[in-house]
Design a protein around this motif. Sequence first.
Motif, PDB file in Angstrom:
ATOM      1  N   ASP A   1       0.859  -1.189   0.000  1.00 39.37           N
ATOM      2  CA  ASP A   1       0.000   0.000   0.000  1.00 39.37           C
ATOM      3  C   ASP A   1       0.893   1.236   0.000  1.00 39.37           C
ATOM      4  O   ASP A   1       1.499   1.575   1.023  1.00 39.37           O
ATOM      5  CB  ASP A   1      -0.915  -0.011   1.224  1.00 39.37           C
ATOM      6  CG  ASP A   1      -1.965   1.091   1.187  1.00 39.37           C
ATOM      7  OD1 ASP A   1      -1.775   2.077   0.437  1.00 39.37           O
ATOM      8  OD2 ASP A   1      -2.972   0.967   1.902  1.00 39.37           O
ATOM      9  N   ILE A   2       0.972   1.910  -1.143  1.00 38.85           N
ATOM     10  CA  ILE A   2       1.891   3.039  -1.279  1.00 38.85           C
ATOM     11  C   ILE A   2       1.514   4.205  -0.370  1.00 38.85           C
ATOM     12  O   ILE A   2       2.348   5.066  -0.072  1.00 38.85           O
ATOM     13  CB  ILE A   2       1.958   3.495  -2.761  1.00 38.85           C
ATOM     14  CG1 ILE A   2       3.181   4.395  -2.992  1.00 38.85           C
ATOM     15  CG2 ILE A   2       0.668   4.165  -3.183  1.00 38.85           C
ATOM     16  CD1 ILE A   2       3.425   4.724  -4.447  1.00 38.85           C
ATOM     17  N   SER A   3       0.281   4.228   0.108  1.00 33.75           N
ATOM     18  CA  SER A   3      -0.159   5.305   0.997  1.00 33.75           C
ATOM     19  C   SER A   3       0.184   5.027   2.453  1.00 33.75           C
ATOM     20  O   SER A   3      -0.052   5.875   3.319  1.00 33.75           O
ATOM     21  CB  SER A   3      -1.672   5.515   0.867  1.00 33.75           C
ATOM     22  OG  SER A   3      -2.392   4.406   1.381  1.00 33.75           O
ATOM     23  N   LYS A   4       0.748   3.830   2.736  1.00 30.46           N
ATOM     24  CA  LYS A   4       1.012   3.451   4.122  1.00 30.46           C
ATOM     25  C   LYS A   4       2.439   2.943   4.317  1.00 30.46           C
ATOM     26  O   LYS A   4       2.672   1.738   4.493  1.00 30.46           O
ATOM     27  CB  LYS A   4       0.010   2.383   4.577  1.00 30.46           C
ATOM     28  CG  LYS A   4      -1.432   2.865   4.611  1.00 30.46           C
ATOM     29  CD  LYS A   4      -2.368   1.766   5.082  1.00 30.46           C
ATOM     30  CE  LYS A   4      -3.810   2.250   5.135  1.00 30.46           C
ATOM     31  NZ  LYS A   4      -4.744   1.182   5.573  1.00 30.46           N
ATOM     32  N   PRO A   5       3.426   3.840   4.288  1.00 30.03           N
ATOM     33  CA  PRO A   5       4.793   3.416   4.613  1.00 30.03           C
ATOM     34  C   PRO A   5       4.872   2.960   6.062  1.00 30.03           C
ATOM     35  O   PRO A   5       4.057   3.370   6.900  1.00 30.03           O
ATOM     36  CB  PRO A   5       5.619   4.678   4.367  1.00 30.03           C
ATOM     37  CG  PRO A   5       4.655   5.807   4.467  1.00 30.03           C
ATOM     38  CD  PRO A   5       3.334   5.279   3.983  1.00 30.03           C
ATOM     39  N   ILE A   6       5.839   2.111   6.353  1.00 27.79           N
ATOM     40  CA  ILE A   6       5.960   1.546   7.696  1.00 27.79           C
ATOM     41  C   ILE A   6       7.341   1.842   8.273  1.00 27.79           C
ATOM     42  O   ILE A   6       8.248   2.302   7.574  1.00 27.79           O
ATOM     43  CB  ILE A   6       5.735   0.020   7.687  1.00 27.79           C
ATOM     44  CG1 ILE A   6       6.842  -0.681   6.871  1.00 27.79           C
ATOM     45  CG2 ILE A   6       4.357  -0.327   7.144  1.00 27.79           C
ATOM     46  CD1 ILE A   6       6.889  -2.184   7.065  1.00 27.79           C
TER      47      ILE A   6
END
Length: 255
Positions: free
Chosen positions: A234-239
Amino acid sequence: MRNWYDLPTYYDVSFSYDMADELAFINNVFRKFIKSDKPKILEPACGTGRLLIPLIKKGFDCTGFDLNKNALTYLKHKLEKNSLHANIKYDDMINFSSRKKYDGIYCTVDTFRHILSEKSAIQHLENITKVLKKNGIYILGLHLIPKKKKVDKVIKWTSKRGRLTVKTIMSMIKLDKKKRRETLEVQLKIKRDKSTDSYTSKYSLRTYTLEQLLSTLDKIIDLEIINIYDEYYDISKPITLNSNSDYAVLLLRKK
């Protein structure tokens, strides 16, 4: 015992399973960071082109190389069948070179772990920097050995294409953390109409803890980590990685 990389039809069907999120992620990353209508991208160890071919269809100028001649023959046939063009070469992940410079390079789902020594891993990454344009992006995805979290020892999935069904059973038969080796056994159970067959293959991968991966990357001064993601792509949710992370997709940018 057969090397499953020498069975390109079955390998291609097996690894085309559940790849939509991975493909969308690669496309979205390159479209976000590369300012070109037709980005030039490279896939080391491209195999049968499970990702390469759909990326060509999305408008990328693609190059791929691999050491397995059966896989390359299969890939070239698929390109011809679909009236598509890509630059396909016989080369290896450690010693490859190119006069051409690329906007983006990707190497996902543990392909990097086929490189079995630190020296060779460093050489691979240094060669990546040589063929990557300034500010170019390298997408690197691999499993990590978590400190406390239990590691799955058996993974199963089934893929279908037309009348062909491929059931894949991947088993970890040995894990040597000291030598940094994971030995895997893969069973392919094939069914086409009323006929059945099966093949078994074994191979080794290098293991990485988070600390070991970061130590290797720290030796490459021309690459910087700009974002990290998990297996959900998910490119909108870096970790943020920690010692119990078991998968990482790193976006590395050439300085």
